[in-house]
Design a protein around this motif. Structure first.
Motif, mmCIF file in Angstrom:
data_model
loop_
_atom_site.group_PDB
_atom_site.id
_atom_site.type_symbol
_atom_site.label_atom_id
_atom_site.label_comp_id
_atom_site.label_asym_id
_atom_site.label_seq_id
_atom_site.Cartn_x
_atom_site.Cartn_y
_atom_site.Cartn_z
ATOM 1 N N TRP A 12 -51.637 18.932 -17.532
ATOM 2 C CA TRP A 12 -51.006 17.650 -17.837
ATOM 3 C C TRP A 12 -49.502 17.736 -17.648
ATOM 4 N N GLY A 13 -48.862 16.566 -17.582
ATOM 5 C CA GLY A 13 -47.415 16.520 -17.459
ATOM 6 C C GLY A 13 -46.895 15.112 -17.605
ATOM 7 N N ALA A 14 -45.610 14.984 -17.931
ATOM 8 C CA ALA A 14 -44.953 13.681 -18.006
ATOM 9 C C ALA A 14 -44.760 13.127 -16.602
ATOM 10 N N ARG A 15 -44.683 11.812 -16.483
ATOM 11 C CA ARG A 15 -44.522 11.221 -15.153
ATOM 12 C C ARG A 15 -43.171 11.575 -14.559
ATOM 13 N N GLY A 16 -42.107 11.472 -15.328
ATOM 14 C CA GLY A 16 -40.786 11.687 -14.782
ATOM 15 C C GLY A 16 -40.312 10.492 -13.982
ATOM 16 N N SER A 17 -39.233 10.667 -13.255
ATOM 17 C CA SER A 17 -38.669 9.586 -12.442
ATOM 18 C C SER A 17 -37.949 10.192 -11.252
ATOM 19 N N CYS A 18 -38.342 9.766 -10.045
ATOM 20 C CA CYS A 18 -37.720 10.349 -8.862
ATOM 21 C C CYS A 18 -36.231 10.017 -8.798
ATOM 22 N N GLY A 19 -35.827 8.879 -9.382
ATOM 23 C CA GLY A 19 -34.418 8.508 -9.357
ATOM 24 C C GLY A 19 -33.543 9.415 -10.197
ATOM 25 N N SER A 20 -34.134 10.066 -11.199
ATOM 26 C CA SER A 20 -33.340 10.925 -12.081
ATOM 27 C C SER A 20 -33.018 12.269 -11.441
ATOM 28 N N GLY A 21 -33.886 12.729 -10.559
ATOM 29 C CA GLY A 21 -33.678 14.035 -9.941
ATOM 30 C C GLY A 21 -34.077 15.201 -10.818
ATOM 31 N N SER A 22 -34.564 14.929 -12.036
ATOM 32 C CA SER A 22 -34.968 16.010 -12.942
ATOM 33 C C SER A 22 -36.366 16.491 -12.583
ATOM 34 N N PRO A 23 -36.601 17.801 -12.540
ATOM 35 C CA PRO A 23 -37.912 18.315 -12.146
ATOM 36 C C PRO A 23 -38.985 18.001 -13.178
ATOM 37 N N VAL A 24 -40.210 17.777 -12.717
ATOM 38 C CA VAL A 24 -41.385 17.589 -13.569
ATOM 39 C C VAL A 24 -42.113 18.921 -13.660
ATOM 40 N N VAL A 25 -42.328 19.397 -14.875
ATOM 41 C CA VAL A 25 -43.031 20.655 -15.108
ATOM 42 C C VAL A 25 -44.382 20.345 -15.745
ATOM 43 N N LEU A 26 -45.443 20.905 -15.202
ATOM 44 C CA LEU A 26 -46.793 20.705 -15.713
ATOM 45 C C LEU A 26 -47.166 21.830 -16.668
#
Length: 287
Positions: free
Chosen positions: A73-87
């Motif tokens: 599982w993981g948070a959706r995140g936001s491509c505009g933020s540039g912050s990496p999504v970690v699962l």
């Protein structure tokens, strides 16, 4: 005579200036009082209407997929933020973090072999496919175009299917798909379905503060707050939703997600995994 005419012109100029100042003051004052309103253009002859803009739609909180022993599982995140999504991968109680190198999570799948498949978006909001096979340490890019259902990068209100970008009529908080069929849980609590790759949608059963929903045969199971527990499960069928069991009695910080797992279900509530074989009786994994 000339002097009298000059004074008349001066008086006229002063009067015009006073009128202009009054109009400007009224305009500025109106802007400050109604800064949150939007003027709606109308056809000639119709009166203009002033309305408050709708609040920003909520994005999907996150995604989860599970097999009998494996849950990712993981948070959706936001491509505009540039912050990496970690699962987070939980394999029979052993947890580790996975970094697929994306900034927004658009789809997540796992299989019994232990493979993890991701559709994500990079920092430029461009979608990409990634696959981490069981035992591997490096993600690979599967060949061919992206054809599976996924969330639209940078847009919390639409989905992308084989027919293109589709509007389910709400902002998705969760979704599942199988071939041309899709099921969406909405930010406004509605649960909607499509059987033609998202071209048309139906269904308006609603649960207040809906967290997540999955398909259960011809019906659905959903998570939402209940009277006696912070997270309850509901069986959704025949145009109605019926409470079936308490998943978590108390609120916890973090994501609240739900996935089908073989013949049962797995819920992620905060950092805890909770499983059920029937959607009614729930127990923390390892209890």
């Amino acid at each position: 005579m000339t002097t009298q005419r000059t004074w008349r012109w001066l008086a006229l100029f002063v009067l015009v200036d006073l009128v202009l100042v009054a109009v400007m003051f009224r305009h500025v004052s109106g802007d400050s009082e109604d800064a949150s309103s939007t003027s709606v253009a109308t056809a000639p002859g119709e009166s203009a209407e002033v309305v408050d803009p709708a609040p920003a739609a909520e994005a999907v909180a996150g995604l989860v997929e599970a097999t009998e022993d494996l849950t990712v599982w993981g948070a959706r995140g936001s491509c505009g933020s540039g912050s990496p999504v970690v699962l987070t991968r939980d394999d029979a109680g052993v947890r580790e973090e996975l970094d697929p190198g994306i900034t927004e999570l658009l789809r997540l799948d796992v299989n019994d072999a232990g493979d993890v498949y991701v559709i994500g978006a990079d920092a430029d909001c461009q979608p990409l496919e990634l696959l981490l096979t069981e035992g591997a340490t490096a993600w690979i890019d599967p060949p061919g175009p992206i054809r599976r259902w996924h969330l639209t990068p940078g847009d919390p209100t639409t989905l992308t299917t084989p027919v293109g970008v589709v509007d389910p009529g709400c902002a998705p908080v969760s979704f599942v798909s199988d071939d041309a069929e899709g099921l969406v849980g909405c930010a406004d609590g509605r649960i909607r379905t499509s059987d033609d790759d998202g071209a048309t949608w139906e269904g308006d059963v609603a649960l207040e503060s809906l967290r997540s929903v999955v398909r259960a045969g011809d019906d659905a199971v959903a998570l939402a707050p209940a009277e006696d527990c912070a997270v309850g499960s509901y069986r959704v069928a025949a145009g109605s939703a019926a409470f079936s069991g308490c998943v978590q009695p108390e609120e916890s910080e973090g994501l609240t997600l739900l996935a089908a797992s073989g013949g049962g279900y797995v819920a992620v509530v905060g950092e805890e995994l909770i499983r059920s074989t029937d959607g009614s009786t729930w127990e923390p994994v390892g209890s």
